[in-house]
Design a protein around this motif. Structure first.
Motif, PDB file in Angstrom:
ATOM      1  N   LYS A 124      -1.132  10.500 -19.533  1.00 23.22           N
ATOM      2  CA  LYS A 124      -0.165  11.589 -19.357  1.00 23.22           C
ATOM      3  C   LYS A 124      -0.273  12.574 -20.520  1.00 23.22           C
ATOM      4  CE  LYS A 124       4.339  11.455 -17.373  1.00 23.22           C
ATOM      5  NZ  LYS A 124       5.610  10.771 -17.301  1.00 23.22           N
ATOM      6  N   SER A 168      -1.558  16.345 -20.133  1.00 20.36           N
ATOM      7  CA  SER A 168      -0.674  17.431 -20.574  1.00 20.36           C
ATOM      8  C   SER A 168      -1.413  18.406 -21.481  1.00 20.36           C
ATOM      9  CB  SER A 168       0.541  16.871 -21.302  1.00 20.36           C
ATOM     10  OG  SER A 168       1.352  16.159 -20.414  1.00 20.36           O
ATOM     11  N   GLU A 215      -1.441  26.956 -17.602  1.00 24.00           N
ATOM     12  CA  GLU A 215      -0.936  27.756 -16.487  1.00 24.00           C
ATOM     13  C   GLU A 215      -2.027  28.045 -15.458  1.00 24.00           C
ATOM     14  OE1 GLU A 215       1.524  31.878 -15.610  1.00 24.00           O
ATOM     15  OE2 GLU A 215       0.845  31.447 -17.639  1.00 24.00           O
ATOM     16  N   MET A 232       8.149  24.076 -10.261  1.00 21.60           N
ATOM     17  CA  MET A 232       7.595  23.556 -11.520  1.00 21.60           C
ATOM     18  C   MET A 232       6.579  24.537 -12.101  1.00 21.60           C
ATOM     19  SD  MET A 232       9.107  20.664 -12.201  1.00 21.60           S
ATOM     20  CE  MET A 232      10.565  21.538 -11.611  1.00 21.60           C
ATOM     21  N   THR A 273       8.903  22.223  -4.516  1.00 26.76           N
ATOM     22  CA  THR A 273       9.194  21.747  -5.869  1.00 26.76           C
ATOM     23  C   THR A 273       8.017  22.044  -6.801  1.00 26.76           C
ATOM     24  OG1 THR A 273      10.662  20.041  -5.021  1.00 26.76           O
ATOM     25  CG2 THR A 273       9.820  19.721  -7.258  1.00 26.76           C
ATOM     26  N   SER A 299       8.385  27.333 -13.756  1.00 24.89           N
ATOM     27  CA  SER A 299       9.097  26.954 -14.981  1.00 24.89           C
ATOM     28  C   SER A 299       8.157  26.433 -16.073  1.00 24.89           C
ATOM     29  CB  SER A 299      10.170  25.904 -14.665  1.00 24.89           C
ATOM     30  OG  SER A 299       9.565  24.702 -14.234  1.00 24.89           O
ATOM     31  N   GLY A 300       6.849  26.430 -15.792  1.00 28.16           N
ATOM     32  CA  GLY A 300       5.889  26.022 -16.810  1.00 28.16           C
ATOM     33  C   GLY A 300       5.742  24.518 -16.986  1.00 28.16           C
ATOM     34  N   ARG A 301       6.118  23.747 -15.999  1.00 22.24           N
ATOM     35  CA  ARG A 301       6.003  22.282 -16.068  1.00 22.24           C
ATOM     36  C   ARG A 301       4.709  21.860 -15.374  1.00 22.24           C
ATOM     37  NH1 ARG A 301      11.058  19.638 -17.838  1.00 22.24           N
ATOM     38  NH2 ARG A 301       9.729  17.891 -17.310  1.00 22.24           N
ATOM     39  N   TRP A 302       3.587  22.099 -16.061  1.00 18.59           N
ATOM     40  CA  TRP A 302       2.261  21.956 -15.460  1.00 18.59           C
ATOM     41  C   TRP A 302       1.985  20.546 -14.932  1.00 18.59           C
ATOM     42  CZ3 TRP A 302       2.688  26.670 -15.362  1.00 18.59           C
ATOM     43  CH2 TRP A 302       2.764  27.509 -16.463  1.00 18.59           C
ATOM     44  N   LEU A 303       2.345  19.537 -15.678  1.00 16.51           N
ATOM     45  CA  LEU A 303       2.090  18.163 -15.249  1.00 16.51           C
ATOM     46  C   LEU A 303       2.793  17.872 -13.922  1.00 16.51           C
ATOM     47  CD1 LEU A 303       0.793  15.440 -16.032  1.00 16.51           C
ATOM     48  CD2 LEU A 303       2.940  14.861 -17.155  1.00 16.51           C
ATOM     49  N   TYR A 304       3.984  18.374 -13.756  1.00 17.81           N
ATOM     50  CA  TYR A 304       4.743  18.121 -12.535  1.00 17.81           C
ATOM     51  C   TYR A 304       4.265  18.970 -11.362  1.00 17.81           C
ATOM     52  CZ  TYR A 304       7.425  14.998 -15.296  1.00 17.81           C
ATOM     53  OH  TYR A 304       7.771  13.947 -16.095  1.00 17.81           O
TER      54      TYR A 304
END
Length: 133
Positions: free
Chosen positions: A102, A106, A111, A24, A20, A27-32
């Protein structure tokens, strides 16, 4: 369920979390990415806890606290570099659960940072697998 089956359970969900984290990252969802990297390592460390100690795994997200409980039983010492990753993942996981932090996290993550954490996590994950007795 015996200790091996419990370990396999922890390993299965740890691998799912690592997969997962990669999704993430893509898909560029750095925090996740950070969140799932922490979860993957925590769960694998808990699986090893079951094999080295017992199935009464402490209810903590602090990776260092968990692995220190059986560190003396491991076939090799844990390097400072690995301990630093455990601490970084734990700090970002715990603080990332709070809205103010958070937002700051963020802004800090990008990246390159997420990729670095993911690659370090993959390396430590592979190393942790070699510790299975």
């Amino acid at each position: 369920m015996d200790a091996q089956e419990k370990f396999d359970y922890w390993l299965d969900i740890a691998q799912y979390d690592l997969d997962t984290a990669k999704t993430m990252l893509n898909s560029g969802r750095w925090l996740y990415v950070m969140f799932m990297c922490q979860q993957a390592v925590e769960k694998l460390v808990k699986g090893l806890y079951v094999l080295y100690i017992d199935d009464n795994v402490p209810k903590t997200h602090n990776i260092r606290v968990l692995i220190e409980r059986y560190e003396s039983l491991l076939p090799e010492e844990i390097t400072d570099e690995r301990y630093n990753l455990f601490e970084d993942l734990t700090i970002h996981y715990l603080n990332g659960r709070y809205a103010d932090y958070k937002q700051k996290l963020s802004e800090w993550l990008n990246e390159q940072t997420a990729t670095d954490f993911f690659n370090r996590t993959k390396d430590v994950f592979a190393w942790l697998l070699t510790l299975k007795p």
